[in-house]
Design an enzyme around this catalytic site. Sequence first.
Site, PDB file in Angstrom:
ATOM      1  CB  SER A 314     112.153  52.100  72.358  1.00  0.00           C
ATOM      2  OG  SER A 314     112.087  52.377  73.727  1.00  0.00           O
ATOM      3  CG  ASP A 325     102.854  38.565  73.211  1.00  0.00           C
ATOM      4  OD1 ASP A 325     103.422  38.075  72.209  1.00  0.00           O
ATOM      5  OD2 ASP A 325     103.428  38.761  74.294  1.00  0.00           O
ATOM      6  CE  LYS A 339     116.160  52.551  74.528  1.00  0.00           C
ATOM      7  NZ  LYS A 339     115.086  52.180  75.479  1.00  0.00           N
TER       8      LYS A 339
END
Length: 497
Positions: A314, A325, A339
């Site tokens: 999460s 990224d 998740k």
Amino acid sequence: MSSKFRNVGLIFLGMIAGIAVSMQLSALAFKQPPPSLPLEELRQLSDVFGLIKTDYVESVDDKKLLTEAISGMVASLDPHSAYLDKKALRELKEGTQGRFVGLGIEVGSEDGYVKVISPIEDTPAFRAGLKPGDLITRLDGASVKDMTLDEAVKRMRGEPNTKITLTIARKEEPKPLIVTIVREEIHVKSVKAKVVEPGYAWLRVAQFQEPTVADLTKKIGELYAQDPNLKGLVLDLRNDPGGILPGAIGVAAAFLPKDVVVVSTNGQLPESKMTYYARKPDYASRNLGDPLSKLPDQIKKVPMVVLVNTGSASASEIVAGALQDHKRATILGTQTFGKGSVQTIRPLSADTAVKLTTARYYTPSGRSIQARGIVPDLMVEETPEGDGLNGYRLREADLVKHLSNGSEKEEPDTGKRLTPEEEQRLIDNAKKIKRLEYGSKEDFQLLQALNHLKGLPVKTSKIKIEDRKNGKKDSKKGAKTDKPETDEKSGQDKNGR
């Protein structure tokens, strides 16, 4: 896959067990109900209610029936949606605020008993003399052999100023120790940090709570006060089950350029279609100052490695995905839990609510985290032996009724499933592994992270790792030492990972 492979990790006593949610607390009014309700199904519900009231073997309370009906309806959606009664709602709030009522011990499981990993300083357990390695065999006389770890944790929780008696087995003691402890409110710091060797620091976030961003700033300041010339930083998110969304945004923002995208969400409601940036309004209250304003400037440029494993879920996946990224850090470890969904708390009354999945999370490049997780740039197992145990632990994609990834074309599940013999072999191997103390000299993944920061060889996984939901396979086969070709400027693989 056997439930024996659930990645329990370390549980702070009294905090919410299992995979924590990245939550948004909402007091918004509910959407207007649809113009036409399914009257036939509602009649059936009413008929069943009536049959239970008149025909069931014994009388059943109306409130209990209706509450269970609501609970079942919400739970049928996905593993993270739930009806929260008074107790569950209170526990959820305590977990996000970094405080709970209990004894103050970090616990795990060993041979069916509750093992004390570490007593938290200045808590009832600490003052009572509990030590790392102690085995709790009984709670108020009841054997813990008959309990799950979650059940034992709940028994040790309770109301402030109430007592509980623990029976302790300690190696150096010939007889069991009987210790009575008074519960009190415990305040947990979610951030730890230390300089592990000159020029290199370790920073651990155990869970994302309301004070996490401020605690992170304080710890980073302490690190630079101790060593102003840090050459590398390891951010440890292993077994971090998540927490509140602003905490994740703030932690990512601490290391990223201002105003870059950290995470986006998408769901049915307009407020579910959001993009969050590395800026104060997205991680701090309007009424408070910027908790990141006191960060040393060097933190934006120091080379970084982020440690993750199957227990990273999460909010921790949001941070890892954003840093990956933006090519700000190398992700090292094993594939995360996966998740990638938002849970919003919708109040029903003063002390009840519904925790409802309202959106999916996406990394800055648009990757959905849900049921996939974050695949590390460098696959490194927990131990030098690297038996690949993490690759077989339960992940989001293994949960019944898990939310799909949300991509237009769902990838096939190409994951390996174990034979009973293979499963037993891994279980036997797991029993031999000494429980790891993160940040210690024996922390193999941390040592490999430090090697990467120094430009030294890294021992990657000796088995082929499969990204089970992407259908991708790691090209590394066999035990080997791997030193990736990197871009000196960013410290990232030239392949853009």
